[in-house]
Design an enzyme around this catalytic site. Sequence first.
Site, PDB file in Angstrom:
ATOM      1  N   ALA A  12       0.070  -1.870 -13.002  1.00 27.87           N
ATOM      2  CA  ALA A  12       0.450  -3.283 -14.451  1.00 27.87           C
ATOM      3  C   ALA A  12       1.459  -2.457 -14.488  1.00 27.87           C
ATOM      4  O   ALA A  12       2.390  -2.854 -14.984  1.00 27.87           O
ATOM      5  CB  ALA A  12      -0.538  -3.381 -15.099  1.00 27.87           C
ATOM      6  N   ILE A  16       6.401  -4.528  -9.712  1.00 27.33           N
ATOM      7  CA  ILE A  16       5.398  -6.270  -9.316  1.00 27.33           C
ATOM      8  C   ILE A  16       4.891  -6.665 -10.246  1.00 27.33           C
ATOM      9  O   ILE A  16       4.787  -7.434 -10.797  1.00 27.33           O
ATOM     10  CB  ILE A  16       4.916  -6.076  -8.186  1.00 27.33           C
ATOM     11  N   ASN A 105      -4.782   5.709   0.293  1.00 22.52           N
ATOM     12  CA  ASN A 105      -4.726   4.711  -0.112  1.00 22.52           C
ATOM     13  C   ASN A 105      -6.218   4.573  -0.323  1.00 22.52           C
ATOM     14  O   ASN A 105      -7.378   3.431  -1.230  1.00 22.52           O
ATOM     15  CB  ASN A 105      -3.960   3.759   0.635  1.00 22.52           C
ATOM     16  N   ASP A 159       5.878 -13.507   2.810  1.00 18.74           N
ATOM     17  CA  ASP A 159       5.879 -13.963   4.046  1.00 18.74           C
ATOM     18  C   ASP A 159       6.545 -15.259   4.681  1.00 18.74           C
ATOM     19  O   ASP A 159       6.569 -16.246   5.113  1.00 18.74           O
ATOM     20  CB  ASP A 159       5.449 -13.267   5.172  1.00 18.74           C
ATOM     21  N   HIS A 187       0.674  -8.127   7.412  1.00 18.52           N
ATOM     22  CA  HIS A 187       1.377  -8.028   6.372  1.00 18.52           C
ATOM     23  C   HIS A 187       2.514  -6.571   6.547  1.00 18.52           C
ATOM     24  O   HIS A 187       2.139  -6.082   6.174  1.00 18.52           O
ATOM     25  CB  HIS A 187       0.793  -8.244   4.979  1.00 18.52           C
TER      26      HIS A 187
HETATM   27  P1  NDP Z   1       5.900  -1.899  -7.237  1.00 15.17           P
HETATM   28  O1  NDP Z   1       4.948  -2.749  -8.082  1.00 15.17           O
HETATM   29  O2  NDP Z   1       6.794  -2.492  -6.926  1.00 15.17           O
HETATM   30  O3  NDP Z   1       4.582  -2.348  -5.632  1.00 15.17           O
HETATM   31  C1  NDP Z   1       3.551  -2.228  -5.681  1.00 15.17           C
HETATM   32  C2  NDP Z   1       2.514  -2.321  -4.103  1.00 15.17           C
HETATM   33  O4  NDP Z   1       2.591  -3.238  -3.796  1.00 15.17           O
HETATM   34  C3  NDP Z   1       3.401  -1.141  -2.999  1.00 15.17           C
HETATM   35  O5  NDP Z   1       2.504  -0.500  -2.554  1.00 15.17           O
HETATM   36  C4  NDP Z   1       4.265  -2.334  -2.202  1.00 15.17           C
HETATM   37  O6  NDP Z   1       4.085  -1.485  -0.916  1.00 15.17           O
HETATM   38  C5  NDP Z   1       3.391  -3.711  -2.953  1.00 15.17           C
HETATM   39  N1  NDP Z   1       4.669  -4.591  -2.078  1.00 15.17           N
HETATM   40  C6  NDP Z   1       3.711  -5.682  -1.246  1.00 15.17           C
HETATM   41  N2  NDP Z   1       5.005  -6.953  -1.189  1.00 15.17           N
HETATM   42  C7  NDP Z   1       5.931  -6.129  -1.718  1.00 15.17           C
HETATM   43  C8  NDP Z   1       7.565  -6.633  -1.683  1.00 15.17           C
HETATM   44  N3  NDP Z   1       7.188  -7.884  -1.459  1.00 15.17           N
HETATM   45  N4  NDP Z   1       8.409  -6.341  -2.707  1.00 15.17           N
HETATM   46  C9  NDP Z   1       7.850  -4.916  -3.248  1.00 15.17           C
HETATM   47  N5  NDP Z   1       6.501  -4.176  -3.704  1.00 15.17           N
HETATM   48  C10 NDP Z   1       6.096  -5.050  -2.440  1.00 15.17           C
HETATM   49  O7  NDP Z   1       5.642  -0.412  -6.697  1.00 15.17           O
HETATM   50  P2  NDP Z   1       5.925   0.363  -8.651  1.00 15.17           P
HETATM   51  O8  NDP Z   1       5.933   1.635  -7.714  1.00 15.17           O
HETATM   52  O9  NDP Z   1       7.329   0.119  -9.130  1.00 15.17           O
HETATM   53  O10 NDP Z   1       4.770   0.614  -8.626  1.00 15.17           O
HETATM   54  C11 NDP Z   1       3.166   0.806  -8.873  1.00 15.17           C
HETATM   55  C12 NDP Z   1       2.354   1.028  -9.687  1.00 15.17           C
HETATM   56  O11 NDP Z   1       1.378   1.656  -9.796  1.00 15.17           O
HETATM   57  C13 NDP Z   1       2.909   2.614 -10.321  1.00 15.17           C
HETATM   58  O12 NDP Z   1       3.073   2.356 -11.888  1.00 15.17           O
HETATM   59  C14 NDP Z   1       1.726   3.053 -10.299  1.00 15.17           C
HETATM   60  O13 NDP Z   1       1.365   4.121 -11.550  1.00 15.17           O
HETATM   61  C15 NDP Z   1       0.583   2.162 -10.078  1.00 15.17           C
HETATM   62  N6  NDP Z   1      -0.523   3.074  -9.439  1.00 15.17           N
HETATM   63  C16 NDP Z   1      -2.010   2.926 -10.176  1.00 15.17           C
HETATM   64  C17 NDP Z   1      -2.567   2.883  -9.553  1.00 15.17           C
HETATM   65  C18 NDP Z   1      -4.243   2.786  -9.762  1.00 15.17           C
HETATM   66  O14 NDP Z   1      -3.972   1.690 -10.539  1.00 15.17           O
HETATM   67  N7  NDP Z   1      -5.050   3.296  -9.857  1.00 15.17           N
HETATM   68  C19 NDP Z   1      -2.858   3.865  -8.339  1.00 15.17           C
HETATM   69  C20 NDP Z   1      -1.392   3.862  -7.344  1.00 15.17           C
HETATM   70  C21 NDP Z   1      -0.413   3.237  -7.648  1.00 15.17           C
HETATM   71  P3  NDP Z   1       5.701  -0.667  -0.238  1.00 15.17           P
HETATM   72  O15 NDP Z   1       5.332   0.205  -0.937  1.00 15.17           O
HETATM   73  O16 NDP Z   1       5.093  -1.040   0.923  1.00 15.17           O
HETATM   74  O17 NDP Z   1       6.515  -1.185  -1.219  1.00 15.17           O
END
Ligand code: NDP
Length: 324
Positions: A12, A16, A105, A159, A187
């Site tokens: 969160a 995104i 993952n 997409d 995807h």
């Molecule tokens: P983002 O919010 O930018 O992206 C999150 C995920 O969405 C990534 O896997 C990303 O893939 C995917 N994604 C899918 N479509 C798109 C798109 N069109 N553009 C960009 N991303 C896309 O990542 P942040 O690093 O800003 O944030 C991730 C958050 O998740 C962090 O705050 C982290 O702490 C948290 N997190 C929480 C977990 C939990 O709740 N247990 C576990 C792991 C992480 P891709 O990497 O291929 O871009």
Amino acid sequence: AQTPVKVTVTGAAGQIGYALLFRIASGQLLGADVPVKLSLLEIPQAVKAAEGTAMELDDCAFPLLSGIEVTDDAGKAFDGANVALLVGARPRTAGMERGDLLQANGGIFGPQGKAINDNAADDIRVLVVGNPANTNALIAQQHAPDVPAERFTAMTRLDHNRALSQLAAKLQVPVTEIMKMTIWGNHSATQYPDLFHAEVGGKIAAEQVDEAWLRDTFIPTVAKRGAAIIEARGASSAASAANAAIDHVFDWVNGAEWTSAAIPSDGSYGVPEGLISSFPVVSRGGKWEIIQGLEIDAFSRERIDASVRELEEERAAVRELGLI
Ligand code: NDP
């Protein structure tokens, strides 16, 4: 008053998440008359940032937002959840092998699937956005044996929307003129945006563009759009990803004509049963249904098969790693 729908968002505090939460709270996820309760799940080191976002959500005074919780406990986050948007994932870092990525993952989506299984509401619907989204959805699903398998889906709507936008620009028509667009498969870069069923002004789209453009420009532009946006903005396509997540869930809950979603295969179109693959779908009575009976030409067959093969390889890899 209507009972609020509980929506859990993982990752969160990420990019995104920041583009998504305000739109959920404003009523765009479920409908302008449906109150929502938000649960923000984060890893411990990002909880404080998520609390900051929650403060901003408070400050919007959204009439439909009936409560917000922030937690690093998946059991609590999914407790009574009706909709789960699994956004947080482990990104691929330089030099990372596919096995390492899947392993990392698996450590996220396995436990989250179990937490959904044990705590979510009976009507839970799950959309996985975090990549590799299709296989992450499969991992979560396999850890949730008590939840109907079809409640686990992955996002190919971005997409799909990108394909609409590219075709509309090429033919200089509004996106609303385009019907029956389909994204098939994973995807990933192997996804197949299909113009042989898409229609513009009632005529097949593939017949209104030249073959070279379709093959050498349209397909790669749609598949590589994420990288082009990173190159241009210096940051990833978070807002359009959030928008597509909203579209997917809104349509799933409220019904929709022909669109694209990655859902568990029933064997249609030669996609092995159980793979979470993108198909042409409609949404009826709160369920996605695969549109049946389409003829698949040789050009499309080859590309669908290639993307589905990649999904099979990912499934085999997570099986081998003991993640499912
Ligand atoms: P983002 O919010 O930018 O992206 C999150 C995920 O969405 C990534 O896997 C990303 O893939 C995917 N994604 C899918 N479509 C798109 C798109 N069109 N553009 C960009 N991303 C896309 O990542 P942040 O690093 O800003 O944030 C991730 C958050 O998740 C962090 O705050 C982290 O702490 C948290 N997190 C929480 C977990 C939990 O709740 N247990 C576990 C792991 C992480 P891709 O990497 O291929 O871009």
